[in-house]
Enzyme design. Structure first.
Site, PDB file in Angstrom:
ATOM      1  N   CYS A  27       0.825  -1.340   0.009  1.00 56.78           N
ATOM      2  CA  CYS A  27      -0.129   0.167  -0.025  1.00 56.78           C
ATOM      3  C   CYS A  27       0.833   1.232  -0.134  1.00 56.78           C
ATOM      4  O   CYS A  27       1.600   1.677   0.930  1.00 56.78           O
ATOM      5  CB  CYS A  27      -1.001  -0.126   1.154  1.00 56.78           C
ATOM      6  SG  CYS A  27      -1.882   1.559   1.187  1.00 56.78           S
ATOM      7  N   CYS A  55     -18.635  -6.370   1.696  1.00 62.40           N
ATOM      8  CA  CYS A  55     -17.787  -6.376   0.447  1.00 62.40           C
ATOM      9  C   CYS A  55     -16.553  -6.702   0.782  1.00 62.40           C
ATOM     10  O   CYS A  55     -15.934  -6.091   1.690  1.00 62.40           O
ATOM     11  CB  CYS A  55     -17.953  -5.069  -0.187  1.00 62.40           C
ATOM     12  SG  CYS A  55     -16.622  -4.774  -1.476  1.00 62.40           S
TER      13      CYS A  55
HETATM   14  S1  SF4 Z   1      -5.005  -0.137   6.514  1.00 62.32           S
HETATM   15 FE1  SF4 Z   1      -5.412   0.522   4.258  1.00 62.32          FE
HETATM   16  S2  SF4 Z   1      -4.719   2.608   3.904  1.00 62.32           S
HETATM   17 FE2  SF4 Z   1      -3.648   1.881   5.746  1.00 62.32          FE
HETATM   18  S3  SF4 Z   1      -1.744   0.518   4.960  1.00 62.32           S
HETATM   19 FE3  SF4 Z   1      -3.434  -0.793   4.828  1.00 62.32          FE
HETATM   20  S4  SF4 Z   1      -4.474  -0.517   3.071  1.00 62.32           S
HETATM   21 FE4  SF4 Z   1      -2.976   1.176   3.167  1.00 62.32          FE
END
Ligand code: SF4
Length: 344
Positions: free
Chosen positions: A77, A205
């Site tokens: 991410c 979802c």
């Molecule tokens: S919780 Fe969501 S925004 Fe935070 S690092 Fe993980 S995928 Fe990314």
């Protein structure tokens, strides 16, 4: 839930633990992955046509209400604060901005409006704001969806009371591979949030990401986990990892595209009534692989030129592809882009 297909049992695959009442033993899911490609596609398309109009595709619209600066360490991410990816942390959007975007979405034909935030979980002050957003979007006569991270006791009920219809929270991968990708929360935390979402009466979802270096067995493990949720999710986003420089998963060997198509097909067969959504990674796939995914039973896409913080195909290109394939959209949505959001 009805299950329309049965596959022969193959020899034990691995010791992946599933809920006791599992209707899809891991070995059966793996057996689907291992079918000859054309047999798998035929089976998936047959299941698909038994549950949905053949060429029907849902277009989903997503707005990031809070981008970047996330404290979690999800290895894929770019919104995690600890990775140097060039994504800037921003404050939560004000309510008027969100409502304007929802109105514009409605004017363009959208029926569902999804709001995403890059949080580990929403804080008290965030909840008040998000509830107001949900109430106002609902008052426009739209379906509402949110993805805000883990929910604590009571938060799902508050969202439901505000008018939320769907909550997105992904399992990401099989439990056995999970610690290779994320260390700041447990797999069980995710299951607990999904339990709270279901208990509150919200629709679920929930999907995952493939191409993170997991094995075929682990891809089967992810699908088995999803299919054995009772009931299984109404929407199943299947993401193809988009490798972003600065994240730990950048530089992996790419997944064989046929393996991605197989994952879509197995999701369709094991969760026959779910909307199987092609999510991240469509741009890198190209038209031919996307067409195979539709044949494999995908019937929903994210629509717009950004998804999370990575590129998505242009809306115009999507319309052209759907036209070329003779697919029909269930609800026309915005030409404008969904922005970055957390799927976790
Ligand atoms: S919780 Fe969501 S925004 Fe935070 S690092 Fe993980 S995928 Fe990314």
């Amino acid at each position: 839930m009805s299950q329309t297909t049965a596959v022969s049992f193959h020899p034990p695959a691995a010791a992946i633990k599933l809920p006791e009442a599992a209707t899809w033993p891991l070995a059966d899911v793996l057996a689907l992955f291992e079918l000859p490609f054309n047999d798998l596609m035929f089976k998936a398309q047959t299941v698909h046509r038994a549950h949905f109009p053949a060429g029907d595709v849902e277009l989903a619209t997503l707005l990031s209400i809070k981008t970047g600066g996330c404290e979690e360490d999800c290895g894929y991410c770019p919104q995690a604060a600890r990775y140097d990816t060039g994504v800037e942390a921003k404050k939560i959007l004000d309510i008027d901005t969100v409502i304007d975007a929802a109105k514009q979405a409605k004017a363009n034909g959208a029926t569902r409006f999804c709001m995403g935030a890059a949080w580990r979980s929403p804080k008290e002050r965030d909840m008040d704001k998000v509830e107001e957003m949900v109430r106002e979007v609902k008052a426009l006569g739209m379906e509402t969806c949110a993805t805000l991270g883990m929910l604590e006791e009571g938060q799902a009920d508050r969202l439901k009371n505000a008018g939320l219809d769907f909550y997105n929270h992904n399992l990401d991968t099989a439990p056995e591979f999970y610690n290779n990708v994320i260390s700041t929360r447990e797999y069980q935390d995710r299951l607990d949030t999904l339990g709270r979402v279901r208990s509150a009466g919200l629709k679920v979802c929930c999907g995952g990401i493939v191409g993170m270096g997991e094995s075929r067995l682990q891809r089967a493990g992810l699908i088995a986990q999803l299919a054995n949720l009772n009931p299984y999710p109404e929407s199943v986003p299947v993401n193809h990892l988009v490798q972003v420089e600065g994240t730990p998963l950048h530089g992996l060997d790419p997944l064989d595209p046929f393996e991605f198509v197989r994952t879509i097909a197995v999701a369709r067969i094991t969760m026959p009534q779910a909307r199987v959504r092609l999510s991240a990674g469509r741009r890198q796939m190209g038209e031919a692989v996307q067409a195979m995914c539709f044949l494999a039973g995908a019937n929903s896409i994210f629509y717009g030129d950004k998804l999370l913080t990575t590129d998505n195909p242009e809306a115009e290109d999507d319309r052209a592809l759907l036209n070329k394939l003779g697919l029909v959209t269930r609800a026309a949505t915005l030409d404008s882009a969904p922005k970055a959001a957390c799927g976790g």
